[in-house]
Enzyme design. Structure first.
Site, PDB file in Angstrom:
ATOM      1  N   GLY A  50       0.807  -1.218   0.000  1.00  0.00           N
ATOM      2  CA  GLY A  50       0.000   0.000   0.000  1.00  0.00           C
ATOM      3  C   GLY A  50       0.836   1.260   0.000  1.00  0.00           C
ATOM      4  O   GLY A  50       0.340   2.339   0.287  1.00  0.00           O
ATOM      5  N   HIS A 108      14.599  15.292 -12.040  1.00  0.00           N
ATOM      6  CA  HIS A 108      14.049  13.936 -11.903  1.00  0.00           C
ATOM      7  C   HIS A 108      13.456  13.745 -10.510  1.00  0.00           C
ATOM      8  O   HIS A 108      13.986  14.257  -9.529  1.00  0.00           O
ATOM      9  CB  HIS A 108      15.132  12.885 -12.144  1.00  0.00           C
ATOM     10  CG  HIS A 108      15.345  12.594 -13.605  1.00  0.00           C
ATOM     11  ND1 HIS A 108      16.480  12.013 -14.099  1.00  0.00           N
ATOM     12  CD2 HIS A 108      14.535  12.801 -14.675  1.00  0.00           C
ATOM     13  CE1 HIS A 108      16.373  11.864 -15.405  1.00  0.00           C
ATOM     14  NE2 HIS A 108      15.202  12.342 -15.784  1.00  0.00           N
ATOM     15  N   ASP A 163      13.595  11.473  -8.384  1.00  0.00           N
ATOM     16  CA  ASP A 163      14.448  10.977  -7.297  1.00  0.00           C
ATOM     17  C   ASP A 163      15.475  12.010  -6.841  1.00  0.00           C
ATOM     18  O   ASP A 163      16.330  11.720  -6.006  1.00  0.00           O
ATOM     19  CB  ASP A 163      15.118   9.645  -7.667  1.00  0.00           C
ATOM     20  CG  ASP A 163      15.928   9.730  -8.942  1.00  0.00           C
ATOM     21  OD1 ASP A 163      15.646  10.622  -9.778  1.00  0.00           O
ATOM     22  OD2 ASP A 163      16.853   8.917  -9.120  1.00  0.00           O
ATOM     23  N   ASP A 200      28.247  10.229  -9.436  1.00  0.00           N
ATOM     24  CA  ASP A 200      27.332   9.219  -9.977  1.00  0.00           C
ATOM     25  C   ASP A 200      28.141   7.947 -10.233  1.00  0.00           C
ATOM     26  O   ASP A 200      29.257   8.013 -10.736  1.00  0.00           O
ATOM     27  CB  ASP A 200      26.797   9.768 -11.312  1.00  0.00           C
ATOM     28  CG  ASP A 200      25.784   8.858 -11.998  1.00  0.00           C
ATOM     29  OD1 ASP A 200      25.406   7.826 -11.418  1.00  0.00           O
ATOM     30  OD2 ASP A 200      25.346   9.200 -13.116  1.00  0.00           O
ATOM     31  N   HIS A 232      16.989   2.831 -27.015  1.00  0.00           N
ATOM     32  CA  HIS A 232      17.246   3.430 -25.711  1.00  0.00           C
ATOM     33  C   HIS A 232      18.741   3.464 -25.427  1.00  0.00           C
ATOM     34  O   HIS A 232      19.457   2.519 -25.718  1.00  0.00           O
ATOM     35  CB  HIS A 232      16.536   2.674 -24.593  1.00  0.00           C
ATOM     36  CG  HIS A 232      16.745   3.314 -23.250  1.00  0.00           C
ATOM     37  ND1 HIS A 232      16.257   4.566 -22.953  1.00  0.00           N
ATOM     38  CD2 HIS A 232      17.431   2.909 -22.153  1.00  0.00           C
ATOM     39  CE1 HIS A 232      16.606   4.886 -21.718  1.00  0.00           C
ATOM     40  NE2 HIS A 232      17.315   3.909 -21.211  1.00  0.00           N
ATOM     41  N   GLY A 255      21.113   7.264 -19.481  1.00  0.00           N
ATOM     42  CA  GLY A 255      21.422   8.656 -19.159  1.00  0.00           C
ATOM     43  C   GLY A 255      22.618   8.771 -18.230  1.00  0.00           C
ATOM     44  O   GLY A 255      22.990   9.873 -17.823  1.00  0.00           O
ATOM     45  N   HIS A 256      23.211   7.624 -17.901  1.00  0.00           N
ATOM     46  CA  HIS A 256      24.309   7.640 -16.929  1.00  0.00           C
ATOM     47  C   HIS A 256      25.642   7.263 -17.569  1.00  0.00           C
ATOM     48  O   HIS A 256      25.702   6.451 -18.482  1.00  0.00           O
ATOM     49  CB  HIS A 256      24.018   6.665 -15.787  1.00  0.00           C
ATOM     50  CG  HIS A 256      22.858   7.082 -14.935  1.00  0.00           C
ATOM     51  ND1 HIS A 256      23.002   7.818 -13.797  1.00  0.00           N
ATOM     52  CD2 HIS A 256      21.531   6.889 -15.088  1.00  0.00           C
ATOM     53  CE1 HIS A 256      21.812   8.055 -13.268  1.00  0.00           C
ATOM     54  NE2 HIS A 256      20.894   7.490 -14.034  1.00  0.00           N
ATOM     55  N   ASP A 262       1.788   6.790   2.017  1.00  0.00           N
ATOM     56  CA  ASP A 262       0.682   5.891   1.688  1.00  0.00           C
ATOM     57  C   ASP A 262       0.200   6.143   0.265  1.00  0.00           C
ATOM     58  O   ASP A 262       0.059   7.275  -0.180  1.00  0.00           O
ATOM     59  CB  ASP A 262      -0.456   6.116   2.684  1.00  0.00           C
ATOM     60  CG  ASP A 262      -1.538   5.074   2.526  1.00  0.00           C
ATOM     61  OD1 ASP A 262      -1.416   4.014   3.153  1.00  0.00           O
ATOM     62  OD2 ASP A 262      -2.485   5.323   1.763  1.00  0.00           O
TER      63      ASP A 262
END
Lengths: 554, 554
Positions: A44, A75, A77, A195, A365, A368-369, A444
């Site tokens: 949940g 982004h 994240d 990164d 594809h 991006g890293h 939640d």
């Protein structure tokens, strides 16, 4: 003390929910404020937040304050936690690049929080935030206006190289600002926070541009609708598809809430160029010939209820899929999403529609890293004293360590730390500081509110083991069970239910019969019934359901 | 009627729980009887079974019976359902190859079911089962004694090419029996049922043998324990590691229940050769030098509680991991297991131990399934009239279809069907028959019993939405709620709980106040309270928990 404390609150080991604290003499600079994504065991729950309890405690001390926040790119994240985190913190300035600012403020607005992220263009002067001098350096990544951050402090300089790759021929022509990186390098870099997500991959990450031709070619051969799905934020990918559509006289339709939102912002700020009559709304596509359509659709990760999932299952109000259409997945699966993506691909394939996805073609594809060689190139250019990998799993950090060794860093100069681990930098060395305990902060799925850990634990227990409610009437006069207890179970099989019903009644009766006399302590009675039940259930069916005893006084 | 009905009960689209029915004039031949593996949405469930309700119904008809069962190989998804399915079916003979029979009977024994699977060596004569003449043909796969099955029937011959690859230099030297395949081809094949799992992969699948050198090399450079994890059934892989260990004077220790079991069976039947003093038990490894140890450990898919997970988390009683050890994952992630494997790798990496896994090296695993070229080679050699892909996802079936087209099959000769779809073969054509509805049959993780679908649905609802128990005392005299209802919630946040408590009390009171007089129908009262609560909860917190109303008569 003349030292700087660096603490990752998220982003190390778990890749997502990036949030890093740089503290110098009571001034805290925050870099990024990102979301995490729940795995299937977090029932949940959809989103995770960085745990800011340390930060909240810290700023309660005298002479400690948040001097500002900077965001590296747009982004989720890296900036998605803003609406949850900002209301819990005092006011401070927030800076980032123009597109990132627009995306962040839009997000804040959605949640009814004041959008106060300030935009700063790459050409502008450095920003002084207390003891920190901040410079945004343009890098290439899978969303425009991505930046690395050069942080000058009195004890030394840090290069915060959040998500990047070196795309030498980016589709929008906006290249990594190598001159500015070199300039930073000349000023001397104490530590490169880098990164490391692509550290396990050999070679260089290819340019975004190599996809253009493949997209055009596939589109040309498509007799029906050309449907491309990617992350909503991958504006460069969307632009490449739009570019091909222009050439082939296809109209463009954005499908899915997030994609529509991002495309609006990108168009407004000039990151996406689309003549007015070229864009079409989903409700109008029925008036178009399929061969004249490009649909850019959200849902590349197989998310339930995404636009693409609804189209695939024939549940989308305006869009049907046909065997002449082609669906291109222009995104790699994020670990954990494989099953839902596979099942989405299967649903589309069952309609007889051609689906192009990573397993059958690498042509649609690119990551991006940065890959191994790019990461070593970054070490070479910045020439830091030390390196500290961020934004990757522990295995990726180990892979990064191996690259750093190849670049001549001795092991004491390669700093591998976990979230919550303080690294204390002084002029001549870096040592481990305190370790902060970080909790999982869950949002939640339904209420979008932060919920406690025990709620998830309850959900996990109930979901796996079931729930048993025991309603017993107990006589106030003698403390004995009156009649047969009523036992309700959920999540258990018929057989188990029958066994429990049979065995428990007797056990409860005999457990309570040992005490006699008027009941003084009802809490005790309730607790006792719970214990006896838990025990009895485990013994009879080897299961530990959530037991809720309910005592009715008679 | 002179026709044959082919029905997959599992194995198509979902890859696992392979089970196929071939019926000719009331005689049913069953091929395979495999388990499926639950995904994370199937709460508290680990295993899935093929749905045999059609089969049960069918054999209730007069003149219909199961004439026999054959098993292609000893993998769980092809024979693991035996202990659950056999007790529900009448008696019939079961045949398979020696190792498969041993593994199957061992499995049946564990569940207390009589082991009645009969072993037949590849050299033996064909078996006549009613109208079916069965021939086992040796193929290479990731478990020894894998077979394809050539089925001769009065209306034509079928080649059932379950999981296989063409390993021309298998480690055990036991090659695919091309002569027998060719002989079958000469008799004429009406339809090739073919593995298609690798249809998305280009080229040929490499031989198992190429790994030998890599394993030896890596082992030689390992200063501590050499730990290799793979599927327990991958005996060839285990043998390669054992072979290397012999050369390098390392003792071999099998760790994990499944691995110990398989190694015992394999040694007993001569599929694994290990001098007695070379094998060592886990409890004795403390007496050995790390450099003299090879551990073969179960848990390559990141399973919780597997031996490897316990070792990684420092919870294994006898085995500790050290920075000089090397852990090799000699297995690719099965889709859906990526996250748990990544997290297992990270746990090991954090100990400073070198981990070798698919993302950083391709040198330690090859697939057990045929790739594109192999699949086309199989079509070429068997030269069937029609092809029907099995054992793959729908996308893999589509990829197989493209290969078949390249081999000159017209679309009407390429049969793509779903589980439960009957295919009717007669001498000159194949047409779609009836479509059987198949349910998901769940095996509970704890009780290992089959549980009903609604149990899972309850678990899903509770786990995501929580549970609310409403205890209301209702007066028998006037049907009104007495006092304040007691509301217990689980899986909901504090805030939601407070809102529900506040709003629901009033709503329940007013709902019941509309009726007056003695209560005649307590079921109605209970139902009404449930409805009002569900409605009220959804309106106030947008959530649909499982609501359990409890009415106490006063």
């Amino acid at each position: 003390m003349n030292q700087l404390s660096f603490i990752p609150l998220g982003g190390i080991g778990d890749v997502t929910k990036n949030m890093y604290l740089y503290e110098y003499q009571g001034q805290i600079l925050i870099v990024d404020c990102g979301l995490g994504f729940a795995d299937e065991t977090m029932l949940g729950v959809e989103l995770l937040l960085p745990d800011i309890s340390y930060l909240l405690k810290r700023i309660r001390s005298a002479n400690v304050k948040i001097i500002g926040m900077v965001l590296t790119h747009g982004h989720e994240d890296h900036m998605g936690a803003l609406p949850f985190i900002l209301p819990r913190l005092p006011n401070f300035p927030i800076f980032t690049t123009p597109l990132t600012a627009a995306l962040s403020n839009e997000k804040l607005k959605e949640f009814g929080v004041l959008g106060r992220v300030q935009s700063i263009a790459f050409g502008e002067n450095d920003i002084q935030l207390g003891a920190f001098k901040i410079s945004f350096i343009r890098v290439t990544h899978s969303v425009p206006d991505s930046s690395n951050i050069f942080i000058k402090t009195p004890i030394g300089n840090f290069y915060h190289a959040s998500d990047f790759k070196f795309d030498l021929t980016p589709f929008d022509g906006k290249k990594t600002d190598f001159a500015k990186i070199t300039a930073a390098s000349k000023e001397g870099i104490m530590c490169l926070m880098s990164d490391c997500l692509g550290a396990e991959r050999e070679g260089h990450t290819p340019s975004e541009r190599i996809l253009s031709e493949n997209i055009e070619q596939e589109m040309r051969e498509t007799q029906g609708k050309f449907i491309l799905t990617t992350y909503s934020s991958n504006i460069s990918r969307l632009n490449q598809a739009i570019h091909a559509a222009k050439k082939q006289n296809r109209k463009v339709c954005f499908v899915g809430r997030s994609l529509v939102k991002v495309s609006k912002i990108a168009q407004k700020l000039g990151y996406m160029k689309l003549e007015k009559d070229m864009e079409i709304e989903a409700k109008d596509i029925k008036n178009c010939n399929d061969k004249e359509l490009l649909l850019l659709v959200a849902g590349s990760q197989g998310q339930q209820n995404s636009a693409l999932a609804r189209i695939a299952n024939g549940e989308h109000r305006e869009i049907r899929i046909s065997p002449l259409d082609v669906v291109v997945f222009s995104a790699d699966p994020i670990p954990g999403n494989e099953l839902s993506i596979n099942s989405l691909i299967d649903s589309i394939a069952k309609k007889g529609t051609r689906v192009v996805y990573s397993k059958i073609s690498d042509d649609f594809h690119v990551s991006g890293h940065a890959s191994s060689e790019d990461l070593m190139l970054m070490m070479s250019i910045t020439n830091p004293k030390k390196v500290l990998p961020i934004g990757g799993t522990y295995s990726q950090m180990v892979a990064y360590k191996n690259l750093a060794r190849k670049q001549g860093f001795s092991d004491d100069k390669i700093l591998l730390i976990e979230n919550g681990q303080e690294m204390i930098f002084s002029k001549d060395k870096a040592i481990l500081g305190k370790k902060i305990e970080l909790g999982n902060i869950y949002v939640d799925e339904i209420s979008e509110e932060v919920i406690d850990h025990f709620v998830i634990r309850d959900r996990q227990q109930i979901s796996k083991e079931g729930v048993v409610i025991i309603m017993a009437e107990v006589s106030a006069a003698n403390g004995q069970i009156v009649g047969k207890p009523n036992i309700i179970t959920r999540g258990l099989s018929h057989q188990e239910q029958a066994i429990i019903n049979k065995k428990l009644t007797k056990e409860l009766e005999s457990a309570l019969s040992r005490r006699l006399g008027r009941v003084a302590d009802w809490v005790y009675i309730r607790k006792r019934i719970g214990e006896v039940a838990e025990d009895g259930i485990f013994k009879s069916v080897h299961r530990r359901p959530l037991v809720l005893p309910v005592v009715i006084e008679v």
